[in-house]
Write an enzyme that holds these catalytic residues in place. Sequence first.
Site, PDB file in Angstrom:
ATOM      1  N   CYS A 169       0.800  -1.224   0.000  1.00  0.00           N
ATOM      2  CA  CYS A 169       0.000   0.000   0.000  1.00  0.00           C
ATOM      3  C   CYS A 169       0.832   1.273   0.000  1.00  0.00           C
ATOM      4  O   CYS A 169       0.310   2.353  -0.274  1.00  0.00           O
ATOM      5  CB  CYS A 169      -0.925   0.004   1.214  1.00  0.00           C
ATOM      6  SG  CYS A 169      -2.089  -1.381   1.231  1.00  0.00           S
ATOM      7  N   HIS A 222      12.540   1.427   5.264  1.00  0.00           N
ATOM      8  CA  HIS A 222      12.341  -0.007   4.989  1.00  0.00           C
ATOM      9  C   HIS A 222      12.815  -0.816   6.194  1.00  0.00           C
ATOM     10  O   HIS A 222      13.963  -0.727   6.603  1.00  0.00           O
ATOM     11  CB  HIS A 222      13.125  -0.411   3.751  1.00  0.00           C
ATOM     12  CG  HIS A 222      12.556  -1.601   3.026  1.00  0.00           C
ATOM     13  ND1 HIS A 222      12.294  -2.797   3.654  1.00  0.00           N
ATOM     14  CD2 HIS A 222      12.181  -1.778   1.728  1.00  0.00           C
ATOM     15  CE1 HIS A 222      11.788  -3.653   2.781  1.00  0.00           C
ATOM     16  NE2 HIS A 222      11.709  -3.054   1.609  1.00  0.00           N
ATOM     17  N   HIS A 237      -2.168  19.837   7.007  1.00  0.00           N
ATOM     18  CA  HIS A 237      -3.069  18.746   6.643  1.00  0.00           C
ATOM     19  C   HIS A 237      -2.325  17.415   6.682  1.00  0.00           C
ATOM     20  O   HIS A 237      -1.133  17.349   6.382  1.00  0.00           O
ATOM     21  CB  HIS A 237      -3.660  18.974   5.247  1.00  0.00           C
ATOM     22  CG  HIS A 237      -4.253  20.327   5.061  1.00  0.00           C
ATOM     23  ND1 HIS A 237      -5.461  20.696   5.608  1.00  0.00           N
ATOM     24  CD2 HIS A 237      -3.789  21.427   4.411  1.00  0.00           C
ATOM     25  CE1 HIS A 237      -5.716  21.958   5.297  1.00  0.00           C
ATOM     26  NE2 HIS A 237      -4.720  22.421   4.576  1.00  0.00           N
ATOM     27  N   HIS A 264      -2.646   6.880   5.174  1.00  0.00           N
ATOM     28  CA  HIS A 264      -3.219   5.762   4.421  1.00  0.00           C
ATOM     29  C   HIS A 264      -4.392   5.121   5.162  1.00  0.00           C
ATOM     30  O   HIS A 264      -4.267   4.705   6.314  1.00  0.00           O
ATOM     31  CB  HIS A 264      -2.140   4.715   4.143  1.00  0.00           C
ATOM     32  CG  HIS A 264      -2.674   3.408   3.656  1.00  0.00           C
ATOM     33  ND1 HIS A 264      -3.503   3.298   2.559  1.00  0.00           N
ATOM     34  CD2 HIS A 264      -2.508   2.148   4.119  1.00  0.00           C
ATOM     35  CE1 HIS A 264      -3.823   2.035   2.367  1.00  0.00           C
ATOM     36  NE2 HIS A 264      -3.228   1.316   3.307  1.00  0.00           N
ATOM     37  N   ASN A 291     -10.447   0.629   1.715  1.00  0.00           N
ATOM     38  CA  ASN A 291      -8.992   0.621   1.542  1.00  0.00           C
ATOM     39  C   ASN A 291      -8.697   0.386   0.065  1.00  0.00           C
ATOM     40  O   ASN A 291      -8.784  -0.737  -0.427  1.00  0.00           O
ATOM     41  CB  ASN A 291      -8.375  -0.481   2.403  1.00  0.00           C
ATOM     42  CG  ASN A 291      -6.855  -0.515   2.310  1.00  0.00           C
ATOM     43  OD1 ASN A 291      -6.260   0.095   1.437  1.00  0.00           O
ATOM     44  ND2 ASN A 291      -6.231  -1.249   3.217  1.00  0.00           N
TER      45      ASN A 291
END
Length: 524
Positions: free
Chosen positions: A246, A325, A410, A414, A447
């Site tokens: 995602c 990562h 703002h 996700h 989603n």
Amino acid sequence: MSNQTRQNTEANGASHESSLSYNLPNYIQSVRLKYVKLGYHYLISNFVYLMLVPLMLTILSSIHISVHSFHDLVQLSLDLVKYNLVTVFMCTGLLVFLGTLYFMSRPRTVYLVNFACYKPDEARKVTREIFMDRTIKLGIFSQENMDFQKKILERSGLGQETYFPEALIQMPPNPCMAEARKEAELVMFGAIDELLAKTRVKAKDIGILVVNCSLFNPTPSLSAMIVNHYKLRGNILSYNLGGMGCSAGLISIDLAKELLQVHGNTYALVVSTENITQNWYWGNDRSMLLSNCLFRMGGAAILLSNKRSDHRRSKYQLVHTIRTHKGAEDKSYTCVYQKEDQNQTIGVSLSKDLMAVAGEALKANITTLGPLVLPVSEQLLFFLTLVARKVLKIKHIKPYIPDFKLAFDHFCIHAGGRAVLDELEKNLDLTTWHMEPSRMTLYRFGNTSSSSLWYELAYTEAKGRIKKGHMTWQIAFGSGFKCNSAVWQALRTINPSKENNPWMDEIHKFPVHVPRFTPLNMSS
């Protein structure tokens, strides 16, 4: 006002006064702390300016140049030019050289000209009742797992108007390659068509194409599908990112940015989507059934430019991209994992460690992002707390979480699920208003994987909240495990009446109330 209403109002008022008086010391203390911190922030942020005033006064008081008239001042200037003409020319030439060197060596500015989000038609809407009806008719799930999915739907934060591809709505379902291609074409071409119409950019002017879709990777690729459909030029730099989850949408933005900074005067088209036609789970492993309940149909197309002439018409300027990562850690690597269950049915398993892993990834990401965006006052508090904990070994001092509301106007987080949003709201100390775009996107569209950030930004625009100079933070999580951020600065105030995005015909209905998340036992 009726007597009953007045009595209720008075009772509520009395209750509030009683509560306020009971908590008055704590309330006064919290208000004091709030204003003390605010004063501290302004003091540190403006420290340089405050110090300049007495410094300038000191310098002026120490200068005693006897200039009796304007004529004397002019004569002094002429004398300086006469005797220092060579020096003036040398300094001017050096400044011009250094200025030219700076402007030629700095990275190219990347602009977001515009973006578009795909909105499926009414025939693809899926209510909870339709979802459960199709689930029951399939006859492959146990009664316990059907009840489990129903509970997940009720707690997920998804509303009654999300979308499924046609192949999963029809009975019997038809999750074949042809239907998956059909879904991809419908979403990608729909978003790109709208984007090209908005920007009036010709397909032949696009020099870079980056497409990301995690689970559907056909041959030829999705990027080749776009090149063929729009007859893009033969020397286009095209990339197709798969299996990156995602957060791949921001990876695509980062890749496009890197390419735009070395290839002059061109456009980059970024397409973010996910394909669920062939990725529906047809088994009874509960960790895999979660994705059936959360993921929905959607996609977005974004046009980036490095042309200085696009500054005026662009909406945003890309300020930062930060990629983190955590895949070196086994727990992070396996927390979102595509595999086969005990019956050899393929699905995507979501680990119970997902929230903890996401928290660690977020911490690593904001540790890098913080020094780039936070005011000095917040960085100083963070540093002093870190020294107290790590160097002085003062254990009772809690880790200081910087106030990112001082850096951003703002937040587009996700919309992976209600539990994730609740956790981030608490950890980043955000308000309901800041979380509204993410919660409403989850409610209205579900989603949609990597494209959810753009539905959230579209919501913020539709509400008329974007003003010139405002800073927006997009943050996404994905398998691997990754946490990626992008920071955008608004180049102009966005007028919602002139926008065409998936929210405009119904924005007056939002926000709606969405109950808080209540954890569900995976084994019950």
